[in-house]
Structure formats: C-alpha cells, structure tokens
Design an enzyme around this catalytic site. Structure first.
Site, PDB file in Angstrom:
ATOM      1  N   ARG A 231       0.854  -1.181   0.000  1.00  0.00           N
ATOM      2  CA  ARG A 231       0.000   0.000   0.000  1.00  0.00           C
ATOM      3  C   ARG A 231       0.893   1.235   0.000  1.00  0.00           C
ATOM      4  O   ARG A 231       1.933   1.265   0.661  1.00  0.00           O
ATOM      5  CB  ARG A 231      -0.940   0.019   1.227  1.00  0.00           C
ATOM      6  CG  ARG A 231      -2.036  -1.024   1.195  1.00  0.00           C
ATOM      7  CD  ARG A 231      -3.046  -0.772   0.096  1.00  0.00           C
ATOM      8  NE  ARG A 231      -4.174  -1.703   0.086  1.00  0.00           N
ATOM      9  CZ  ARG A 231      -4.235  -2.817  -0.628  1.00  0.00           C
ATOM     10  NH1 ARG A 231      -3.203  -3.160  -1.386  1.00  0.00           N
ATOM     11  NH2 ARG A 231      -5.307  -3.590  -0.593  1.00  0.00           N
ATOM     12  N   HIS A 279      -1.429  -0.598 -10.160  1.00  0.00           N
ATOM     13  CA  HIS A 279      -1.965  -1.532  -9.169  1.00  0.00           C
ATOM     14  C   HIS A 279      -2.357  -2.851  -9.853  1.00  0.00           C
ATOM     15  O   HIS A 279      -3.508  -3.316  -9.752  1.00  0.00           O
ATOM     16  CB  HIS A 279      -3.162  -0.936  -8.450  1.00  0.00           C
ATOM     17  CG  HIS A 279      -3.392  -1.547  -7.090  1.00  0.00           C
ATOM     18  ND1 HIS A 279      -3.799  -0.818  -6.007  1.00  0.00           N
ATOM     19  CD2 HIS A 279      -3.263  -2.826  -6.646  1.00  0.00           C
ATOM     20  CE1 HIS A 279      -3.927  -1.618  -4.945  1.00  0.00           C
ATOM     21  NE2 HIS A 279      -3.595  -2.842  -5.316  1.00  0.00           N
TER      22      HIS A 279
END
Length: 316
Positions: A231, A279
């Site tokens: 993250r 991502h």
C-alpha cells in the site's frame, strides 16, 4: 424450512465490475441468492446477517442492522477496518493460493527487472548506447521481504528458486524455510542494512503507515532498490523522492499509491528512477475467489461457523 435470506454484494466498484462479481459468485454457489445491495428490499435489509463486499460503502453496511459477518473478496481490508471502526462485525479477508502465486510471479518478475538493470538499459536505448553491463550473480543480490504472510512466503519461495538470498521481516517472529528472518524494530533495522532489493508486502495498519520513512530508507545500502506491492502510505512519499533524487536509492518500482489512480501531475510519473504500475501486481481472480467465498458460506450455513480471520485491533 424457509429459504435463506439473499446475500448482498456490497461494493463501490463500477457497474461492470459489480456485474462480473455477481456472475462469478452466483456460479460458485447456485444454491444461494446473491444480489446487488441496491436490490434488497426493506425486509431483507432488516434481516440480513451476511454480506459479501468489495470496497463497500460503510453507509450501506449501516443499513443492515442485523449484519454479523462480512466476507471480503479482496485480500486487503484496511479501508474496511477503518470504515467500520469499533464495530462488532466479524470480517473475513480473502486468502487465495492463486493470489499468492500471482504475487510471487510479480515479485520475481520485477526483482529480475531490477537485478538485470532493465531501467539502465532502457536509458541506454534512448541514448542509442550499446554498452553491456557487468553481470551480477543472483547469489550476490540480497532480497528483503517486508511481510511474511501468505504472499510473502510464496514470494520467498520463488526468489529462492531463482537463487537469490532472501531475508524476511515480520512484526512477530516467524520461521520460513531458507529465509533469514527478523522481527521487531531492531530486527527491521538489521534487515534493511543488508538488503539490496527491498520488497514491501505489508498490510496497511496504524503501525505500518509511514514505516519506511527517511530514517529507515537511509538504513538501506547505497544504490539499493525498492518494490512496493503493498500500500502506498507505508512509504513516506517525500522521503522516497528525496532518496531517489539524491541517488541513495537507485530505482523504485511502485504499484500502489496513496491516491489511485495516480494523478497526472504526481511526481513518480516523470521521475527517471521510478517505474509506475497501475496496481496490477496481483489482481484477484474472481473464479477462485468466489469458490473460496462459497466454501466459507456453505460452512456457515451448515454449522454456523464464521471463517473470520481479521483482527480489528491489529487492522488485518
């Protein structure tokens, strides 16, 4: 015996993604009625005890007063935990061997990208330079993994098979075959000082937010490289930029960011020492994920057992 209540799928994803998940979930458990949250009537909302979620709107979950259990189709649940606060809900995050294998593949691919100096060769191509670099054996490049859960262990296996020495860090002590493991803040400092390529696979919690700050990034050896598949907020953005600008870090592969999609004006896009990914390192496979969710829901229907695996205090 009355039929079980429908199970809502609660998500803020776009309509196409919701439709795709509904199709996969219904195929995996045809005995259940899986519907979008918007299709629940008032009586169903009042009685609903189970929900399947993917980045749900917390306001919608609050409209289910009898809700006991939410099963996420994602491995990461930090936003869900933060949104629920001090809730008594039991939460199950996705633990999918296919996801671990996909992440291990990505970790190995991008570690090899850095190990074989692909960014350097890309710059040489732009300058029309023909200049082979000296080869470095994998045995001479130490890879450190932050996070030794299912994803970290799978990545460690792939890296060891490629002959990299692997170091691993976790909050509490872990034993992983053929991996030199460390734990605690002292262990983190010790591991960072030996790491040539650092791979971040940690969950985002109050303890890991900003974990890789200027002080800890400075512990890495000169010209170390970094991969973040966890993250964005785990790494201090300004500290990372300063380390790259100064040349203390050689290159960073970033797949996750504090704001996604990454805004067009964000500095990583144009930084010569950064590879930006959208991502994409380990996308969830809706088929295997739905099969896992179905098995957990069948167990709940048959025995009342809830496969909760999230500690709200830890945040994962």
């Amino acid at each position: 015996m009355s039929a079980p209540m429908p199970i809502p799928f609660v998500s803020q994803s776009d309509p196409a993604a919701v439709a795709s998940w509904l199709q996969a979930l219904r195929a995996a458990m045809p005995e259940e009625e899986i519907i979008a949250f918007s299709e629940l009537d008032e009586d169903q909302r009042a009685q609903c005890r189970v929900a399947i979620v993917a980045n749900p709107d917390p306001a919608q979950l609050k409209l289910l007063p009898q809700l006991q259990w939410v099963h996420s189709v994602w491995a990461g649940v930090e936003r869900l935990v933060a949104d629920l606060g001090q809730s008594d809900l039991q939460i199950t995050r996705l633990v999918d061997p296919r996801l671990a294998a996909t992440m291990a593949e990505a970790v190995l691919a991008w570690t090899l990208y850095l190990h074989r100096d692909m960014p350097h060769y890309a710059r040489q191509q732009q300058a029309r330079q023909w200049r082979p670099l000296d080869y470095v054996l994998p045995e001479q490049r130490r890879v450190g993994i932050l996070g030794l859960g299912a994803l970290g262990e799978a990545a460690a296996v792939a890296l060891r098979q490629a002959r990299f020495p692997v170091l691993g860090w976790s909050r509490s002590a872990r034993n992983v075959p053929d991996v030199r493991t460390y734990s605690g803040m002292d262990g983190l400092a010790e591991m960072l000082a030996q790491t040539d390529i650092l791979v971040c696979l940690l969950p985002l919690t109050a303890e890991t937010r900003g974990l890789l700050d200027a002080v800890r990034l400075a512990l890495l050896p000169p010209q170390a490289q970094l991969i973040n598949f966890a993250r964005g907020p785990i790494i201090n953005d300004e500290a990372l930029r300063e380390a790259l600008d100064a040349g203390r870090l050689r290159h960073a592969v970033l797949d996750v960011f504090a704001t996604e999609p990454l805004p067009p004006e964000a500095w990583p896009w144009s930084h010569p020492a950064v590879t930006v990914l959208p991502h994409c390192s380990a996308p969830t496979d809706s088929g295997t994920a739905s099969a896992i969710v179905a098995a957990n829901i069948r167990r709940y229907r048959n025995s009342g057992e809830i496969a909760a695996n999230v500690d709200l205090k830890r945040g994962y």
